[in-house]
Scaffold this motif. Structure first.
Motif, PDB file in Angstrom:
ATOM      1  N   CYS A 199      -0.996   3.332  15.373  1.00 34.22           N
ATOM      2  CA  CYS A 199      -1.358   4.586  14.715  1.00 34.22           C
ATOM      3  C   CYS A 199      -1.210   4.428  13.206  1.00 34.22           C
ATOM      4  N   LYS A 200      -1.913   5.228  12.457  1.00 29.08           N
ATOM      5  CA  LYS A 200      -1.968   5.093  10.997  1.00 29.08           C
ATOM      6  C   LYS A 200      -0.632   5.392  10.319  1.00 29.08           C
ATOM      7  N   HIS A 201       0.303   5.983  11.068  1.00 25.54           N
ATOM      8  CA  HIS A 201       1.608   6.319  10.489  1.00 25.54           C
ATOM      9  C   HIS A 201       2.606   5.161  10.604  1.00 25.54           C
ATOM     10  N   THR A 202       2.219   4.081  11.270  1.00 23.13           N
ATOM     11  CA  THR A 202       3.124   2.951  11.463  1.00 23.13           C
ATOM     12  C   THR A 202       3.540   2.366  10.120  1.00 23.13           C
ATOM     13  N   LYS A 203       4.826   2.136   9.974  1.00 24.57           N
ATOM     14  CA  LYS A 203       5.344   1.575   8.730  1.00 24.57           C
ATOM     15  C   LYS A 203       5.215   0.045   8.738  1.00 24.57           C
ATOM     16  N   ASN A 204       5.076  -0.503   7.537  1.00 27.36           N
ATOM     17  CA  ASN A 204       5.005  -1.965   7.337  1.00 27.36           C
ATOM     18  C   ASN A 204       3.801  -2.595   8.035  1.00 27.36           C
ATOM     19  N   LEU A 205       2.666  -1.904   8.007  1.00 32.49           N
ATOM     20  CA  LEU A 205       1.463  -2.461   8.613  1.00 32.49           C
ATOM     21  C   LEU A 205       0.985  -3.722   7.902  1.00 32.49           C
ATOM     22  N   ASP A 206       1.520  -3.987   6.714  1.00 34.70           N
ATOM     23  CA  ASP A 206       1.190  -5.227   6.017  1.00 34.70           C
ATOM     24  C   ASP A 206       1.628  -6.448   6.811  1.00 34.70           C
ATOM     25  N   PHE A 207       2.487  -6.229   7.799  1.00 32.38           N
ATOM     26  CA  PHE A 207       2.913  -7.341   8.654  1.00 32.38           C
ATOM     27  C   PHE A 207       1.707  -8.008   9.303  1.00 32.38           C
ATOM     28  N   ILE A 208       0.697  -7.227   9.680  1.00 32.45           N
ATOM     29  CA  ILE A 208      -0.477  -7.791  10.351  1.00 32.45           C
ATOM     30  C   ILE A 208      -1.276  -8.663   9.384  1.00 32.45           C
ATOM     31  N   LYS A 209      -1.290  -8.305   8.113  1.00 30.13           N
ATOM     32  CA  LYS A 209      -1.942  -9.157   7.124  1.00 30.13           C
ATOM     33  C   LYS A 209      -1.218 -10.492   7.005  1.00 30.13           C
ATOM     34  N   LYS A 210       0.096 -10.453   7.065  1.00 23.60           N
ATOM     35  CA  LYS A 210       0.882 -11.693   7.034  1.00 23.60           C
ATOM     36  C   LYS A 210       0.630 -12.511   8.297  1.00 23.60           C
ATOM     37  N   LEU A 211       0.474 -11.798   9.426  1.00 24.14           N
ATOM     38  CA  LEU A 211       0.190 -12.487  10.685  1.00 24.14           C
ATOM     39  C   LEU A 211      -1.172 -13.179  10.621  1.00 24.14           C
ATOM     40  N   LYS A 212      -2.127 -12.531   9.997  1.00 17.26           N
ATOM     41  CA  LYS A 212      -3.469 -13.121   9.895  1.00 17.26           C
ATOM     42  C   LYS A 212      -3.454 -14.377   9.018  1.00 17.26           C
ATOM     43  N   GLN A 213      -2.521 -14.447   8.082  1.00 17.43           N
ATOM     44  CA  GLN A 213      -2.371 -15.667   7.301  1.00 17.43           C
ATOM     45  C   GLN A 213      -1.879 -16.812   8.181  1.00 17.43           C
ATOM     46  N   LYS A 214      -1.073 -16.480   9.172  1.00 16.77           N
ATOM     47  CA  LYS A 214      -0.598 -17.493  10.128  1.00 16.77           C
ATOM     48  C   LYS A 214      -1.695 -17.852  11.127  1.00 16.77           C
ATOM     49  N   ILE A 215      -2.510 -16.839  11.488  1.00 13.77           N
ATOM     50  CA  ILE A 215      -3.563 -17.027  12.498  1.00 13.77           C
ATOM     51  C   ILE A 215      -4.880 -16.582  11.860  1.00 13.77           C
ATOM     52  N   PRO A 216      -5.538 -17.453  11.100  1.00 17.31           N
ATOM     53  CA  PRO A 216      -6.744 -17.042  10.351  1.00 17.31           C
ATOM     54  C   PRO A 216      -7.856 -16.471  11.225  1.00 17.31           C
ATOM     55  N   ASP A 217      -7.943 -16.930  12.494  1.00 19.18           N
ATOM     56  CA  ASP A 217      -9.017 -16.434  13.362  1.00 19.18           C
ATOM     57  C   ASP A 217      -8.604 -15.209  14.172  1.00 19.18           C
ATOM     58  N   LEU A 218      -7.497 -14.576  13.807  1.00 16.23           N
ATOM     59  CA  LEU A 218      -7.032 -13.360  14.485  1.00 16.23           C
ATOM     60  C   LEU A 218      -8.014 -12.214  14.270  1.00 16.23           C
ATOM     61  N   TYR A 219      -8.394 -11.532  15.355  1.00 17.47           N
ATOM     62  CA  TYR A 219      -9.170 -10.298  15.253  1.00 17.47           C
ATOM     63  C   TYR A 219      -8.187  -9.149  15.004  1.00 17.47           C
ATOM     64  N   ASP A 220      -8.253  -8.595  13.819  1.00 17.78           N
ATOM     65  CA  ASP A 220      -7.318  -7.538  13.431  1.00 17.78           C
ATOM     66  C   ASP A 220      -7.920  -6.171  13.729  1.00 17.78           C
ATOM     67  N   PHE A 221      -7.492  -5.577  14.853  1.00 16.75           N
ATOM     68  CA  PHE A 221      -7.927  -4.233  15.221  1.00 16.75           C
ATOM     69  C   PHE A 221      -6.800  -3.219  15.013  1.00 16.75           C
ATOM     70  N   SER A 222      -5.810  -3.585  14.203  1.00 12.07           N
ATOM     71  CA  SER A 222      -4.619  -2.750  14.065  1.00 12.07           C
ATOM     72  C   SER A 222      -4.949  -1.346  13.549  1.00 12.07           C
ATOM     73  N   MET A 223      -5.993  -1.220  12.749  1.00  8.92           N
ATOM     74  CA  MET A 223      -6.373   0.086  12.201  1.00  8.92           C
ATOM     75  C   MET A 223      -7.733   0.540  12.721  1.00  8.92           C
ATOM     76  N   ALA A 224      -8.127   0.076  13.878  1.00 11.12           N
ATOM     77  CA  ALA A 224      -9.450   0.389  14.432  1.00 11.12           C
ATOM     78  C   ALA A 224      -9.570   1.843  14.876  1.00 11.12           C
ATOM     79  N   ILE A 225      -8.434   2.510  15.111  1.00 10.55           N
ATOM     80  CA  ILE A 225      -8.453   3.903  15.563  1.00 10.55           C
ATOM     81  C   ILE A 225      -7.604   4.747  14.620  1.00 10.55           C
TER      82      ILE A 225
END
Length: 293
Positions: A237-263
């Protein structure tokens, strides 16, 4: 005294014999009944082919609707998300796909903050795999690496069914004997949630670990066995704190499909980490368009 000793030894051997018989009976029931658990469902695909498999925690179990993917793409698949799964559990399930000779065109793995977790395991997965501990090396090694009483579980007859009786004991055995169906097969592993709690206290880790040994094992295993892997992150949900974690995760996994903010619609969430049924249907169609069509 001699007669008493003979009687006592006879009684001990009799009890052990009964335990052996009960252990074999319970195990055979679990092996041969219509699948009621997700692990039994996984075993039912031995030596079969399937288009895709979803692996992950409850954020897969409650978010991916295979029936909708079938309608949208014509592809058959199963949802093998287990509540509270860590990457170690996901690695075990992936190895079992190979062990059971299940041919799959694509394995989609949901990953998020579990990248930071190397210890622990899913209690649900633990209970469901318990009757099959002696089935192969993968199931045995799972318990050998996680449990202090692994020797008792593996070698002492009926120990596991007594210790975990509330989960795999008489009530569940009876349900298996009468072929009492669950919705596992009907929904291809999907478990729906309903309602909204509007709990916005969810927070992701502030920092990301340098690596996760089980993630590395998953990558190595899939490459060695030519299993196509896709990593994705389900919505928060959009209220989740520290969502930047997923950006850091994508740096570890460049081919990650990031749907964290899809809804962005709060009404599609049961809570900040899990979609309700409406959200799961929306996200499943969204993901199918992005990855599976």
């Amino acid at each position: 005294m001699k007669n008493f000793t003979i009687y006592l030894l006879g009684l001990i051997f009799f009890v052990i014999g009964i335990l052996f018989i009960m252990d074999i009976f319970y195990t055979k029931v679990y092996e041969n009944s219509i699948p009621r658990t997700k692990f039994q469902y996984l075993r039912s695909f031995k030596n079969k082919r399937i288009d895709y498999i979803f692996l992950g925690s409850s954020r897969v179990e409650n978010s991916i609707v295979p029936n909708l993917i079938k309608e949208k793409t014509g592809k058959d698949g199963i949802n093998l998300g287990f509540q509270a799964s860590k990457l170690s559990d996901i690695y075990t399930v992936l190895r079992l796909v190979k062990e059971y000779n299940i041919k799959v065109d694509k394995v989609l793995i949901q990953i998020d903050y579990i990248f930071n977790i190397e210890e622990g395991y899913s209690n649900v997965f633990q209970y469901e795999i318990m009757p099959f501990i002696r089935e192969n090396q993968v199931t045995y090694q799972y318990f050998d690496s996680h449990f202090s009483d692994r020797k008792e579980i593996f070698y002492f007859p009926f120990y596991r069914y007594c210790t975990f009786g509330s989960k795999i004991g008489f009530r569940e055995i009876f349900a298996n004997l009468i072929n009492k169906r669950s919705k596992i097969i009907e929904n291809y592993g999907f478990v729906s949630l309903y309602g909204n709690s509007f709990n916005h206290d969810n927070s992701l880790p502030e920092e990301i670990n340098l690596k996760n040994i089980y993630f590395d094992k998953i990558k190595e295993f899939s490459t060695r066995n030519n299993i196509p892997i896709v990593f994705f992150c389900a919505p928060f949900c959009k209220h989740t704190k520290n969502l930047d974690f997923i950006k850091k995760l994508k740096q570890k996994i460049p081919d990650l499909y990031d749907f964290s903010m899809a809804i962005q619609n709060d009404e599609m969430f049961k809570n900040c980490s899990h979609l309700n049924n409406e959200g799961a249907c929306f996200f499943t169609e969204y993901l199918a368009d992005e990855i599976l069509k």
